[in-house]
Scaffold this motif. Sequence first.
Motif, PDB file in Angstrom:
ATOM      1  N   THR A  50      37.770  34.709 -42.383  1.00  0.00           N
ATOM      2  CA  THR A  50      38.460  33.624 -43.089  1.00  0.00           C
ATOM      3  C   THR A  50      39.589  33.109 -42.206  1.00  0.00           C
ATOM      4  O   THR A  50      40.628  33.752 -42.094  1.00  0.00           O
ATOM      5  CB  THR A  50      39.065  34.070 -44.438  1.00  0.00           C
ATOM      6  N   THR A  51      39.358  31.975 -41.562  1.00  0.00           N
ATOM      7  CA  THR A  51      40.366  31.292 -40.757  1.00  0.00           C
ATOM      8  C   THR A  51      40.199  29.801 -41.032  1.00  0.00           C
ATOM      9  O   THR A  51      39.074  29.310 -40.977  1.00  0.00           O
ATOM     10  CB  THR A  51      40.147  31.555 -39.256  1.00  0.00           C
ATOM     11  N   PRO A  52      41.288  29.097 -41.347  1.00  0.00           N
ATOM     12  CA  PRO A  52      41.159  27.673 -41.664  1.00  0.00           C
ATOM     13  C   PRO A  52      40.407  26.925 -40.568  1.00  0.00           C
ATOM     14  O   PRO A  52      40.683  27.123 -39.391  1.00  0.00           O
ATOM     15  CB  PRO A  52      42.612  27.197 -41.745  1.00  0.00           C
ATOM     16  N   GLY A  53      39.478  26.079 -40.969  1.00  0.00           N
ATOM     17  CA  GLY A  53      38.734  25.275 -40.010  1.00  0.00           C
ATOM     18  C   GLY A  53      37.493  25.957 -39.486  1.00  0.00           C
ATOM     19  O   GLY A  53      36.507  25.318 -39.153  1.00  0.00           O
ATOM     20  N   ALA A  56      36.196  28.902 -44.312  1.00  0.00           N
ATOM     21  CA  ALA A  56      37.092  28.973 -45.468  1.00  0.00           C
ATOM     22  C   ALA A  56      36.345  28.424 -46.674  1.00  0.00           C
ATOM     23  O   ALA A  56      35.544  27.514 -46.539  1.00  0.00           O
ATOM     24  CB  ALA A  56      38.357  28.146 -45.214  1.00  0.00           C
ATOM     25  N   PRO A  57      36.585  29.008 -47.851  1.00  0.00           N
ATOM     26  CA  PRO A  57      35.944  28.480 -49.050  1.00  0.00           C
ATOM     27  C   PRO A  57      36.642  27.208 -49.514  1.00  0.00           C
ATOM     28  O   PRO A  57      37.870  27.121 -49.438  1.00  0.00           O
ATOM     29  CB  PRO A  57      36.146  29.604 -50.072  1.00  0.00           C
ATOM     30  N   ASP A  58      35.853  26.221 -49.978  1.00  0.00           N
ATOM     31  CA  ASP A  58      36.483  25.020 -50.538  1.00  0.00           C
ATOM     32  C   ASP A  58      36.740  25.243 -52.028  1.00  0.00           C
ATOM     33  O   ASP A  58      36.472  26.318 -52.566  1.00  0.00           O
ATOM     34  CB  ASP A  58      35.627  23.777 -50.270  1.00  0.00           C
ATOM     35  N   TRP A  63      31.355  27.783 -48.821  1.00  0.00           N
ATOM     36  CA  TRP A  63      31.939  28.011 -47.504  1.00  0.00           C
ATOM     37  C   TRP A  63      31.904  26.713 -46.706  1.00  0.00           C
ATOM     38  O   TRP A  63      30.919  25.978 -46.738  1.00  0.00           O
ATOM     39  CB  TRP A  63      31.141  29.065 -46.754  1.00  0.00           C
ATOM     40  N   SER A  89      32.109  37.581 -46.020  1.00  0.00           N
ATOM     41  CA  SER A  89      33.328  37.759 -45.246  1.00  0.00           C
ATOM     42  C   SER A  89      33.487  39.220 -44.850  1.00  0.00           C
ATOM     43  O   SER A  89      33.193  40.116 -45.626  1.00  0.00           O
ATOM     44  CB  SER A  89      34.521  37.313 -46.081  1.00  0.00           C
ATOM     45  N   THR A 186      49.346  36.773 -42.203  1.00  0.00           N
ATOM     46  CA  THR A 186      49.550  35.351 -41.961  1.00  0.00           C
ATOM     47  C   THR A 186      50.867  34.825 -42.523  1.00  0.00           C
ATOM     48  O   THR A 186      51.656  34.212 -41.809  1.00  0.00           O
ATOM     49  CB  THR A 186      48.409  34.542 -42.601  1.00  0.00           C
ATOM     50  N   SER A 187      51.104  35.088 -43.811  1.00  0.00           N
ATOM     51  CA  SER A 187      52.280  34.488 -44.440  1.00  0.00           C
ATOM     52  C   SER A 187      53.563  35.071 -43.844  1.00  0.00           C
ATOM     53  O   SER A 187      54.580  34.391 -43.768  1.00  0.00           O
ATOM     54  CB  SER A 187      52.242  34.693 -45.953  1.00  0.00           C
ATOM     55  N   GLY A 210      46.009  26.671 -37.078  1.00  0.00           N
ATOM     56  CA  GLY A 210      46.058  26.703 -38.538  1.00  0.00           C
ATOM     57  C   GLY A 210      47.470  26.985 -39.027  1.00  0.00           C
ATOM     58  O   GLY A 210      47.928  26.416 -40.010  1.00  0.00           O
ATOM     59  N   GLN A 213      49.953  24.024 -38.856  1.00  0.00           N
ATOM     60  CA  GLN A 213      49.799  23.107 -39.978  1.00  0.00           C
ATOM     61  C   GLN A 213      50.525  23.592 -41.225  1.00  0.00           C
ATOM     62  O   GLN A 213      50.865  22.807 -42.087  1.00  0.00           O
ATOM     63  CB  GLN A 213      48.311  22.951 -40.331  1.00  0.00           C
ATOM     64  N   GLN A 214      50.728  24.903 -41.312  1.00  0.00           N
ATOM     65  CA  GLN A 214      51.316  25.443 -42.539  1.00  0.00           C
ATOM     66  C   GLN A 214      52.836  25.505 -42.488  1.00  0.00           C
ATOM     67  O   GLN A 214      53.468  25.777 -43.490  1.00  0.00           O
ATOM     68  CB  GLN A 214      50.780  26.860 -42.791  1.00  0.00           C
ATOM     69  N   LEU A 321      42.679  19.712 -38.398  1.00  0.00           N
ATOM     70  CA  LEU A 321      43.758  20.675 -38.198  1.00  0.00           C
ATOM     71  C   LEU A 321      44.548  20.357 -36.932  1.00  0.00           C
ATOM     72  O   LEU A 321      45.425  21.115 -36.543  1.00  0.00           O
ATOM     73  CB  LEU A 321      43.180  22.091 -38.087  1.00  0.00           C
TER      74      LEU A 321
END
Lengths: 343, 344
Positions: A50-53, A56-58, A63, A89, A186-187, A210, A213-214, A321
Motif C-alpha cells: 500500500t503506497t499512494p499511486g 491503494a484502494p479507492d 485497488w 496486500s 508514515t504519519s 507521496g 503531497q501530504q 502525485l
Amino acid sequence: MSTLQTFRNAARTLAAAAAVAAAVLPTFASAGPTLDRIKERGVIKVGVGTTPGFFAPDSAGKWQGFFIDYGRALSIAVFGSPDKVEFTSSSPQQRLPALQAGEFDVLLSGVTVTITRAFKLGFHFGPTIFYDGQAILARKDLGVKSASELDGATIGVQSGTTGELNIADFFRKTGKAFSPVTIEDTSEFLAALESGRVDAITQDSSDLVGKLQQLKKPDDYVLLPERLSKEPLAPAIVAGDDRWLEIVNWTVYATIQAEEWGITSKNVDTFLTSQDPAIQRFLGVDPSLAQDIGLDPKWAYNIIKTVGNYGEIYERNLAPLGWERGYNQLWTKGGLLYAPPFR
Amino acid sequence: MIGFKFRSGDGLRADLRGLALSLAAVVLCLLVLRELADWLLVQATFAGDMATCRAAEGACWPFLVAKLRFILFAFYPTDQLWRPIAVIVGLLSLMGVSALPRFWGKGLLAGWGFGLAAAWGLMSGGVGLVPVSVNDWGGLPVTLLLWASCMGFAFPAAILLALARQSRMGGLRVLSVLYIEVMRATPMVAILYFAMLILPLGLPEGVIFDKITRAAIMTALFFTAYLAEVVRGGLQTIPPGQAEAAAALGIGYWRMVQLVILPQALQKVIPGLVNLAIGFLLATSLLAVIGVFDLLNAAKAATTDPLWLGFHDEAYLFVAAIYFALCFGGSRYSLWLERRLARG
C-alpha cells in the motif's frame, strides 16, 4: 497483557520467523506450471503493498495504482479480462516467504531486484517497471541544493530498512556529520518533519513523493536530486517456471513497446490497419506470434486497449502525485525503458 | 471528577487541596475538549474535496464520508454490502443478548453456534448468494467476526483446559500445563506468521484454508491459553471442601463442576475475563501484519488513496471512536454484572 508489548516482542521474532520460513519453504515449492494452476483456478493471485499511486484502494473498495494496472494487464494477457485477478496486500517482511509458499503467482509489490534474491532465495524477476532509488526530502530553509551540502543535519530514516545503512554510507563518503532518527510509520515521518524534529527524511523516492503531497506546506520542502541507492522494482515470481516468467516479461514489454510506437488505448484501433509487419504481429493481425506463446492472438491489443501503454499507466497513476518520468522514460527519450523486438 | 469524597478527619486543608486538584482537572479537560471541538467542528471542512480540506486547518469530514464505506467494509463488493451489515448487526445483537444473565443457558450456546456459522456463511456466500472471496473481506465485520469466533471457541476450551490443569490425572495435567506455557511464551505475531506460512505446509495436499480462517484458528488457540489461566484463578478460589461435600452427596464430577464450581469461579473472575476480551479485541489489529484488512488496517489503507491522501488524524480518530465504544461498553457491562451477581 498489553498489545503494544506483544507487538514489540513480536517484531523481534518476526524477522526470525520469516527467515525460518524462507529456509524451510523452497523444498515444498509446488512443481506444477504456474499458468496451468492459474487457468484451473480462474484467477491470478497478485501480492501488492500500500503506497499512494502504486497500489491503494479507492473509495469504492477497488485497488488502483501503477502496479495494480500491471496486475490487470497480466489478467488480460491470460484471460482476456482485467478482472480475473485477486490482489492481496502483503507487508515487506512477509511478501517473499508468502510468494514462496505459493500464496501468490506473482509479486507486484515493488520488490527490488538483487542478486541475493535471485540466487540465494530463488526468485525470478521480470523486467524492471519502475526505477526507484533512495532519496532525501529536506526543508527548503536549510538552503541546500544537493545532499552533499548537508552537514550536521538530523535525518529521519525508517527503522529496519537498508535505508539506514545507505544514508550512513553516503555520509561516510561525503565526510560530513549527520544524526539519524529512526521512525516507524508514515504519519510519524510527516509529523517529525513538520514539527522540526528532523531537518530531512530519507526513503525510496516512491514513498517520498507521496509524503510530499501530504505535507501541509509542500512548497517548504525540496526533494534533493541524489539517489543514494539503486532500487529497480520488478515483478517477482518463484524460480523454476520459465513459461510464466516469459508471459510476465512480455506483458511488461508490450506496454513499453506500445509507447515507443505511439500506440495508446485511444488510437490502438487505427493501428490495426498498419502495414508494418512488426505492428501486425504485435496487435495480432498476424496471429503467428501468439501461437507460439499460447495466448490469445489479440493479447497485446487487449492490454493496450484496456489499461494503455506504459506512458498512459504512468500518467494515470503517478503524474497526479507530481511524479516526473526521470529514469522511467523510453530509451529513445533518455530513459531506461527498452523492450526487445517483437518478432 | 468533581464528586470527590473526603474523609472527615482530613480537615479543611485537604479539602482545599482536593478542590484545587478537581478544578485543575476540570480546566484541563475543558481545554482539551475545546481544542477538539475547534478541530472537529469550528475549523473543520464539511464539504469539498482534498484541496478544500488541505486549505483548512480543521478536520476533513468529506474524507470520512468518502471513505466510510472502505473503512467499515474494505474490499467487500458494493452491491453485496447488506451481508456484512447483517453480520455486524447480528453479532452485536448476539453479544447484547449474551450480556443479560436471564438468557444464560443451553439455548444461548446453541444460539452462538448457529450465529457464528451463519455469519461465516453470510460473508463467504454460496447457497444462492454470490460467493465473495475471503481476500475481499475486511473492516468492522472481520474484526467482530474474528473476535466473536475466537471468544466463542476459546471460552469453553479454556474452561476444559483450566479443569485439566487442576486435574488429578497426571498426564492430562502435564499436557495442559505444556500447552498453556508454550502458547503464553509465544508472541501473537509469531503465531500469526505460523498460521500464514507454516500451517499450510502441515496440512494434507489439497486442504487449503484461507488466510483469515487459519489466523482465526491460531488466535483462538492462542487466547485459549490466556483465558484458561484466568479461569484457573477462579477455580483456585473455591475451597476443596465444596468439591468434597459434593462428592459425599454422590454428585458426579461434571455435574459438580457445572452446578457448584463454575458458577462461583467464573463470577469471581469477571473483571479478568472482560479485561482479556477487550485486550483481545484490540489485538485483532495485529492481523494487519499478515495482510488482513481489519478495521484499523482498512483505516490506514484509506489514507493512501491519491484522491484523499494522508488524512491520518481523521481516519485513526474514527476507528478509535469505534474501538472505544466497544471497549467502554464492555467495561461498564462488567461493572454492572459484578454488582448484579454480588446482589443475586
